[in-house]
Design a protein around this motif. Structure first.
Motif, PDB file in Angstrom:
ATOM      1  N   VAL A 165     -13.124 -10.865   3.132  1.00  0.00           N
ATOM      2  CA  VAL A 165     -12.656 -11.528   1.905  1.00  0.00           C
ATOM      3  C   VAL A 165     -11.346 -10.874   1.483  1.00  0.00           C
ATOM      4  O   VAL A 165     -11.080  -9.716   1.807  1.00  0.00           O
ATOM      5  CB  VAL A 165     -13.698 -11.434   0.759  1.00  0.00           C
ATOM      6  N   SER A 166     -10.536 -11.627   0.755  1.00  0.00           N
ATOM      7  CA  SER A 166      -9.209 -11.134   0.380  1.00  0.00           C
ATOM      8  C   SER A 166      -9.262 -10.066  -0.699  1.00  0.00           C
ATOM      9  O   SER A 166      -8.317  -9.295  -0.864  1.00  0.00           O
ATOM     10  CB  SER A 166      -8.338 -12.294  -0.105  1.00  0.00           C
ATOM     11  N   ALA A 167     -10.351 -10.012  -1.431  1.00  0.00           N
ATOM     12  CA  ALA A 167     -10.541  -9.038  -2.504  1.00  0.00           C
ATOM     13  C   ALA A 167     -12.029  -8.975  -2.824  1.00  0.00           C
ATOM     14  O   ALA A 167     -12.764  -9.931  -2.549  1.00  0.00           O
ATOM     15  CB  ALA A 167      -9.740  -9.427  -3.746  1.00  0.00           C
ATOM     16  N   VAL A 187      -0.692  -1.535  -0.745  1.00  0.00           N
ATOM     17  CA  VAL A 187      -2.061  -1.505  -1.262  1.00  0.00           C
ATOM     18  C   VAL A 187      -2.791  -2.735  -0.731  1.00  0.00           C
ATOM     19  O   VAL A 187      -2.316  -3.859  -0.870  1.00  0.00           O
ATOM     20  CB  VAL A 187      -2.072  -1.490  -2.807  1.00  0.00           C
ATOM     21  N   ASP A 188      -3.946  -2.518  -0.131  1.00  0.00           N
ATOM     22  CA  ASP A 188      -4.697  -3.591   0.529  1.00  0.00           C
ATOM     23  C   ASP A 188      -5.991  -3.846  -0.233  1.00  0.00           C
ATOM     24  O   ASP A 188      -6.873  -2.980  -0.291  1.00  0.00           O
ATOM     25  CB  ASP A 188      -5.004  -3.191   1.971  1.00  0.00           C
ATOM     26  N   THR A 189      -6.120  -5.032  -0.809  1.00  0.00           N
ATOM     27  CA  THR A 189      -7.320  -5.373  -1.586  1.00  0.00           C
ATOM     28  C   THR A 189      -8.432  -5.968  -0.729  1.00  0.00           C
ATOM     29  O   THR A 189      -9.525  -6.243  -1.229  1.00  0.00           O
ATOM     30  CB  THR A 189      -6.986  -6.392  -2.697  1.00  0.00           C
ATOM     31  N   ARG A 190      -8.191  -6.165   0.551  1.00  0.00           N
ATOM     32  CA  ARG A 190      -9.175  -6.828   1.401  1.00  0.00           C
ATOM     33  C   ARG A 190     -10.404  -5.942   1.632  1.00  0.00           C
ATOM     34  O   ARG A 190     -10.327  -4.718   1.641  1.00  0.00           O
ATOM     35  CB  ARG A 190      -8.552  -7.193   2.750  1.00  0.00           C
ATOM     36  N   THR A 191     -11.554  -6.611   1.830  1.00  0.00           N
ATOM     37  CA  THR A 191     -12.789  -5.903   2.128  1.00  0.00           C
ATOM     38  C   THR A 191     -13.721  -6.867   2.846  1.00  0.00           C
ATOM     39  O   THR A 191     -13.299  -7.942   3.282  1.00  0.00           O
ATOM     40  CB  THR A 191     -13.433  -5.347   0.838  1.00  0.00           C
ATOM     41  N   THR A 192     -14.971  -6.465   2.994  1.00  0.00           N
ATOM     42  CA  THR A 192     -15.974  -7.354   3.583  1.00  0.00           C
ATOM     43  C   THR A 192     -17.224  -7.374   2.697  1.00  0.00           C
ATOM     44  O   THR A 192     -17.515  -6.393   1.999  1.00  0.00           O
ATOM     45  CB  THR A 192     -16.398  -6.910   4.995  1.00  0.00           C
ATOM     46  N   HIS A 228      -5.044  -5.065  -7.940  1.00  0.00           N
ATOM     47  CA  HIS A 228      -4.041  -4.425  -7.076  1.00  0.00           C
ATOM     48  C   HIS A 228      -3.278  -3.352  -7.856  1.00  0.00           C
ATOM     49  O   HIS A 228      -3.069  -2.228  -7.368  1.00  0.00           O
ATOM     50  CB  HIS A 228      -3.088  -5.500  -6.546  1.00  0.00           C
ATOM     51  N   THR A 229      -2.860  -3.681  -9.072  1.00  0.00           N
ATOM     52  CA  THR A 229      -2.142  -2.717  -9.915  1.00  0.00           C
ATOM     53  C   THR A 229      -3.019  -1.522 -10.244  1.00  0.00           C
ATOM     54  O   THR A 229      -2.575  -0.364 -10.196  1.00  0.00           O
ATOM     55  CB  THR A 229      -1.684  -3.402 -11.215  1.00  0.00           C
ATOM     56  N   SER A 230      -4.284  -1.761 -10.580  1.00  0.00           N
ATOM     57  CA  SER A 230      -5.212  -0.677 -10.899  1.00  0.00           C
ATOM     58  C   SER A 230      -5.414   0.246  -9.703  1.00  0.00           C
ATOM     59  O   SER A 230      -5.486   1.474  -9.855  1.00  0.00           O
ATOM     60  CB  SER A 230      -6.560  -1.252 -11.350  1.00  0.00           C
TER      61      SER A 230
END
Length: 307
Positions: A95-97, A84-89, A283-285
């Motif tokens: 950004v890491s999340a 599961v990847d929480t990264r985005t922009t 991440h869990t959600s």
């Protein structure tokens, strides 16, 4: 944007009940409300009232939190969520999340080096920190503390346009990537706790009469029709809340009060822990709703309570 009732237009040192260095008993802090409880123990009453108080009956502050609880997430099973990847922009920056730090003033009220600790924690976490116009550390010191951090600047528009221009040029030269312009302060709010505590300073409050932000989010997202990114702050306390906001169309959420709780408890390390807890919960959600990336989060994950 920042959390209801947190931004002020003048600075005075309130301190803590137990001295500048805050060192409480060892205890396991496993959620954001744990930090809230411990921060309350550390801080003087007037400082705590400043952080937690809102205008009048604090209805907006409380409704922002309660509104998230009416929303339920739909679990999705039999999906491969081993990664599961929480990264985005946001605004094209990685950004890491989808979690950032909202602009709140006067971090030195709760920790000696204030915004410098906050900036270092944001840089370490790989997220965006919006510095307040009324930060208690100089902009230069904040940049020096976290030179590689992603930073935006929150601007209160002053009637003196030349002053605004000078400030904008200053933050641009310091590497701030975006302006976050406050539009919702036509009048000052009635902060009862600050009046009772006889805190003598001019108040500049935010979102005094705004609706519950999670409720307004869908209207804003519909109105902009995908032309601009939409961010939300106010009321986020869990990773579930982060996912709910994104499912309803937000690109990123920003934290106000919880950052100050972490700062009051453990300084830079407390802010890191708050951000880490929220990111892990998010991440869990994502895993429980079958989302392997932020791009897979959508409106179909949402159901509203019938209560």
């Amino acid at each position: 944007m920042s959390e209801s009732g947190l931004s002020l237009s003048a600075f005075c040192v309130l301190g803590t009940e137990k001295g500048d260095e805050v060192a409480g008993p060892e205890m396991s802090l496993v959620c954001l409300t744990d930090f809230q409880a411990q921060a309350r123990e550390h801080l003087s009453k007037s400082t705590w009232d400043f952080i937690e108080g809102g205008a009048d009956d604090s209805v907006t502050r409380d409704d922002n939190i309660a509104a998230f609880k009416r929303i339920r997430l739909r679990p999705r099973y039999l999906r491969d969520v081993s990664e599961v990847d929480t990264r985005t922009t946001i605004q094209g920056e990685k950004v890491s999340a989808p979690i950032g730090i909202a602009p709140t003033g006067f971090h030195c009220l709760v920790w000696p080096d204030g915004e410098m600790s906050t900036a270092r924690a944001a840089q370490a976490a790989g997220i965006c920190y919006i510095t307040s116009t009324v930060a208690s550390c100089s902009l230069e010191d904040i940049v020096t503390a976290a030179p590689e951090g992603l930073r935006w600047f929150q601007l209160y528009v002053h009637p003196d346009r030349q002053l605004n221009k000078q400030l904008i040029h200053r933050v641009e030269s310091l590497g701030f990537k975006a302006l976050v312009i406050t539009l919702d302060t036509p009048v000052c709010g009635n902060r009862r706790y600050d009046i009772q505590n006889q805190l003598r300073r001019n108040l500049t409050l935010k979102d005094l009469q705004s609706p519950k932000k999670i409720d307004a989010l869908t209207e804003v997202v519909a109105a902009v029709k995908g032309k601009i990114e939409v961010y939300l702050d106010g009321g986020v306390r869990t990773g579930n809340d982060v996912l709910k906001a994104l499912a309803l169309g937000a690109k990123c959420i920003f934290l106000g009060r919880p950052i100050l709780w972490g700062l009051a408890c453990k300084g830079e390390h407390g802010v890191k822990e708050v951000l880490n807890i929220l990111t892990k919960e998010f991440h869990t959600s994502m895993a429980l709703t079958g989302c392997r990336s932020v791009a897979e989060i959508n409106r179909h994950l949402i159901q509203f309570s019938r209560l």
